[in-house]
Design a protein around this motif. Structure first.
Motif, PDB file in Angstrom:
ATOM      1  N   GLY A  22       3.488  -0.334  -0.740  1.00 14.76           N
ATOM      2  CA  GLY A  22       3.336   1.028  -0.231  1.00 14.76           C
ATOM      3  C   GLY A  22       1.888   1.445  -0.131  1.00 14.76           C
ATOM      4  O   GLY A  22       1.471   2.075   0.846  1.00 14.76           O
ATOM      5  N   LEU A  23       1.096   1.097  -1.137  1.00 11.92           N
ATOM      6  CA  LEU A  23      -0.332   1.430  -1.100  1.00 11.92           C
ATOM      7  C   LEU A  23      -1.061   0.638  -0.026  1.00 11.92           C
ATOM      8  O   LEU A  23      -1.964   1.159   0.635  1.00 11.92           O
ATOM      9  CB  LEU A  23      -0.963   1.201  -2.470  1.00 11.92           C
ATOM     10  N   GLN A  24      -0.687  -0.635   0.149  1.00 11.09           N
ATOM     11  CA  GLN A  24      -1.288  -1.434   1.206  1.00 11.09           C
ATOM     12  C   GLN A  24      -0.947  -0.859   2.580  1.00 11.09           C
ATOM     13  O   GLN A  24      -1.795  -0.804   3.468  1.00 11.09           O
ATOM     14  CB  GLN A  24      -0.823  -2.892   1.114  1.00 11.09           C
ATOM     15  N   ALA A  25       0.301  -0.448   2.748  1.00 11.12           N
ATOM     16  CA  ALA A  25       0.720   0.122   4.027  1.00 11.12           C
ATOM     17  C   ALA A  25       0.019   1.448   4.301  1.00 11.12           C
ATOM     18  O   ALA A  25      -0.302   1.764   5.445  1.00 11.12           O
ATOM     19  CB  ALA A  25       2.237   0.324   4.036  1.00 11.12           C
ATOM     20  N   SER A  28      -3.376   1.024   6.088  1.00 11.19           N
ATOM     21  CA  SER A  28      -3.466   0.366   7.394  1.00 11.19           C
ATOM     22  C   SER A  28      -4.007   1.333   8.446  1.00 11.19           C
ATOM     23  O   SER A  28      -3.946   2.551   8.294  1.00 11.19           O
ATOM     24  CB  SER A  28      -2.099  -0.167   7.818  1.00 11.19           C
ATOM     25  N   ALA A  29      -4.514   0.771   9.524  1.00  8.76           N
ATOM     26  CA  ALA A  29      -5.122   1.591  10.577  1.00  8.76           C
ATOM     27  C   ALA A  29      -4.086   2.490  11.237  1.00  8.76           C
ATOM     28  O   ALA A  29      -4.339   3.678  11.480  1.00  8.76           O
ATOM     29  CB  ALA A  29      -5.774   0.687  11.626  1.00  8.76           C
ATOM     30  N   GLY A  30      -2.913   1.952  11.520  1.00 14.31           N
ATOM     31  CA  GLY A  30      -1.863   2.756  12.146  1.00 14.31           C
ATOM     32  C   GLY A  30      -1.406   3.901  11.263  1.00 14.31           C
ATOM     33  O   GLY A  30      -1.145   5.012  11.741  1.00 14.31           O
ATOM     34  N   GLU A  31      -1.326   3.637   9.989  1.00 11.77           N
ATOM     35  CA  GLU A  31      -0.913   4.670   9.038  1.00 11.77           C
ATOM     36  C   GLU A  31      -1.984   5.757   8.928  1.00 11.77           C
ATOM     37  O   GLU A  31      -1.662   6.940   8.835  1.00 11.77           O
ATOM     38  CB  GLU A  31      -0.657   4.034   7.672  1.00 11.77           C
ATOM     39  N   GLN A  32      -3.239   5.369   8.951  1.00 10.81           N
ATOM     40  CA  GLN A  32      -4.327   6.342   8.876  1.00 10.81           C
ATOM     41  C   GLN A  32      -4.337   7.241  10.113  1.00 10.81           C
ATOM     42  O   GLN A  32      -4.561   8.448  10.007  1.00 10.81           O
ATOM     43  CB  GLN A  32      -5.667   5.623   8.732  1.00 10.81           C
ATOM     44  N   ILE A  33      -4.086   6.668  11.283  1.00  7.56           N
ATOM     45  CA  ILE A  33      -4.032   7.456  12.513  1.00  7.56           C
ATOM     46  C   ILE A  33      -2.852   8.408  12.471  1.00  7.56           C
ATOM     47  O   ILE A  33      -2.976   9.600  12.810  1.00  7.56           O
ATOM     48  CB  ILE A  33      -3.960   6.529  13.751  1.00  7.56           C
ATOM     49  N   PHE A  34      -1.671   7.910  12.053  1.00  5.74           N
ATOM     50  CA  PHE A  34      -0.493   8.762  11.963  1.00  5.74           C
ATOM     51  C   PHE A  34      -0.724   9.900  10.976  1.00  5.74           C
ATOM     52  O   PHE A  34      -0.369  11.048  11.247  1.00  5.74           O
ATOM     53  CB  PHE A  34       0.727   7.934  11.524  1.00  5.74           C
ATOM     54  N   GLU A  35      -1.362   9.592   9.846  1.00  2.89           N
ATOM     55  CA  GLU A  35      -1.609  10.616   8.841  1.00  2.89           C
ATOM     56  C   GLU A  35      -2.593  11.672   9.342  1.00  2.89           C
ATOM     57  O   GLU A  35      -2.450  12.856   9.048  1.00  2.89           O
ATOM     58  CB  GLU A  35      -2.140   9.994   7.565  1.00  2.89           C
ATOM     59  N   ALA A  38      -0.290  13.748  11.905  1.00  2.00           N
ATOM     60  CA  ALA A  38       0.906  14.373  11.357  1.00  2.00           C
ATOM     61  C   ALA A  38       0.655  15.024  10.000  1.00  2.00           C
ATOM     62  O   ALA A  38       1.416  15.888   9.577  1.00  2.00           O
ATOM     63  CB  ALA A  38       2.027  13.341  11.224  1.00  2.00           C
ATOM     64  N   GLY A  39      -0.374  14.585   9.293  1.00  2.00           N
ATOM     65  CA  GLY A  39      -0.669  15.147   7.985  1.00  2.00           C
ATOM     66  C   GLY A  39       0.169  14.564   6.870  1.00  2.00           C
ATOM     67  O   GLY A  39       0.195  15.110   5.768  1.00  2.00           O
ATOM     68  N   ARG A  40       0.869  13.483   7.125  1.00  2.00           N
ATOM     69  CA  ARG A  40       1.697  12.831   6.105  1.00  2.00           C
ATOM     70  C   ARG A  40       1.816  11.356   6.441  1.00  2.00           C
ATOM     71  O   ARG A  40       1.462  10.924   7.529  1.00  2.00           O
ATOM     72  CB  ARG A  40       3.086  13.449   6.022  1.00  2.00           C
ATOM     73  N   PHE A  41       2.341  10.585   5.479  1.00  2.00           N
ATOM     74  CA  PHE A  41       2.592   9.172   5.716  1.00  2.00           C
ATOM     75  C   PHE A  41       3.879   9.002   6.509  1.00  2.00           C
ATOM     76  O   PHE A  41       4.699   9.914   6.588  1.00  2.00           O
ATOM     77  CB  PHE A  41       2.719   8.405   4.399  1.00  2.00           C
ATOM     78  N   THR A  42       4.076   7.811   7.070  1.00  2.00           N
ATOM     79  CA  THR A  42       5.338   7.539   7.751  1.00  2.00           C
ATOM     80  C   THR A  42       6.458   7.484   6.718  1.00  2.00           C
ATOM     81  O   THR A  42       6.233   7.352   5.520  1.00  2.00           O
ATOM     82  CB  THR A  42       5.279   6.198   8.509  1.00  2.00           C
ATOM     83  N   ASP A  43       7.689   7.592   7.192  1.00  2.00           N
ATOM     84  CA  ASP A  43       8.835   7.609   6.284  1.00  2.00           C
ATOM     85  C   ASP A  43       8.951   6.318   5.486  1.00  2.00           C
ATOM     86  O   ASP A  43       9.255   6.343   4.293  1.00  2.00           O
ATOM     87  CB  ASP A  43      10.129   7.850   7.062  1.00  2.00           C
ATOM     88  N   ILE A  50       7.870   6.146  -3.246  1.00  2.00           N
ATOM     89  CA  ILE A  50       8.851   6.836  -4.090  1.00  2.00           C
ATOM     90  C   ILE A  50       9.735   5.824  -4.820  1.00  2.00           C
ATOM     91  O   ILE A  50       9.976   5.943  -6.027  1.00  2.00           O
ATOM     92  CB  ILE A  50       9.700   7.814  -3.255  1.00  2.00           C
ATOM     93  N   GLY A  51      10.238   4.838  -4.088  1.00  2.00           N
ATOM     94  CA  GLY A  51      11.105   3.832  -4.695  1.00  2.00           C
ATOM     95  C   GLY A  51      10.382   3.007  -5.740  1.00  2.00           C
ATOM     96  O   GLY A  51      10.940   2.691  -6.801  1.00  2.00           O
ATOM     97  N   GLY A  52       9.148   2.640  -5.456  1.00  2.00           N
ATOM     98  CA  GLY A  52       8.367   1.871  -6.413  1.00  2.00           C
ATOM     99  C   GLY A  52       8.083   2.646  -7.679  1.00  2.00           C
ATOM    100  O   GLY A  52       8.205   2.116  -8.789  1.00  2.00           O
ATOM    101  N   PHE A  53       7.744   3.913  -7.537  1.00  2.00           N
ATOM    102  CA  PHE A  53       7.482   4.744  -8.704  1.00  2.00           C
ATOM    103  C   PHE A  53       8.750   4.932  -9.534  1.00  2.00           C
ATOM    104  O   PHE A  53       8.727   4.795 -10.759  1.00  2.00           O
ATOM    105  CB  PHE A  53       6.923   6.106  -8.270  1.00  2.00           C
ATOM    106  N   ALA A  54       9.870   5.213  -8.868  1.00  2.32           N
ATOM    107  CA  ALA A  54      11.135   5.428  -9.575  1.00  2.32           C
ATOM    108  C   ALA A  54      11.584   4.159 -10.298  1.00  2.32           C
ATOM    109  O   ALA A  54      12.023   4.212 -11.456  1.00  2.32           O
ATOM    110  CB  ALA A  54      12.208   5.896  -8.601  1.00  2.32           C
ATOM    111  N   ALA A  55      11.474   3.017  -9.641  1.00  4.47           N
ATOM    112  CA  ALA A  55      11.885   1.760 -10.263  1.00  4.47           C
ATOM    113  C   ALA A  55      10.981   1.409 -11.438  1.00  4.47           C
ATOM    114  O   ALA A  55      11.463   0.957 -12.487  1.00  4.47           O
ATOM    115  CB  ALA A  55      11.875   0.629  -9.237  1.00  4.47           C
ATOM    116  N   ALA A  56       9.683   1.622 -11.296  1.00  3.81           N
ATOM    117  CA  ALA A  56       8.756   1.303 -12.379  1.00  3.81           C
ATOM    118  C   ALA A  56       8.983   2.207 -13.588  1.00  3.81           C
ATOM    119  O   ALA A  56       8.986   1.733 -14.730  1.00  3.81           O
ATOM    120  CB  ALA A  56       7.311   1.431 -11.884  1.00  3.81           C
ATOM    121  N   VAL A  57       9.208   3.476 -13.358  1.00  4.43           N
ATOM    122  CA  VAL A  57       9.451   4.406 -14.466  1.00  4.43           C
ATOM    123  C   VAL A  57      10.769   4.070 -15.157  1.00  4.43           C
ATOM    124  O   VAL A  57      10.853   4.051 -16.396  1.00  4.43           O
ATOM    125  CB  VAL A  57       9.427   5.860 -13.976  1.00  4.43           C
TER     126      VAL A  57
END
Length: 66
Positions: A22-25, A28-35, A38-43, A50-57
């Motif tokens: 998730g952090l690598q994504a 990315s250049a496409g994610e930075q342009i979208f952000e 749009a002001g947010r990350f892609t879904d 979210i899934g990584g944080f929930a699973a790790a916790v």
């Protein structure tokens, strides 16, 4: 080693992997342009984080509790 400990380790490792991807994504250049527009990350990136944080916790809780 008991089943909750094994499950906790697997969830912790899986969550860490999802957070890493998730952090690598998010860098990315496409994610930075979208952000920037749009002001947010892609879904998909948001769900990785979210899934990584929930699973790790959850894995950490399973490892700590007896």
């Amino acid at each position: 080693m008991s089943l909750p400990n094994i499950l906790g380790i697997l969830l912790l490792l899986g969550g860490a992997a999802l957070l890493y991807f998730g952090l690598q994504a998010s860098q990315s250049a496409g994610e930075q342009i979208f952000e920037s527009f749009a002001g947010r990350f892609t879904d998909s990136t948001t769900w990785y984080l979210i899934g990584g944080f929930a699973a790790a916790v959850t894995g950490l809780i399973l490892l700590v509790t007896r």
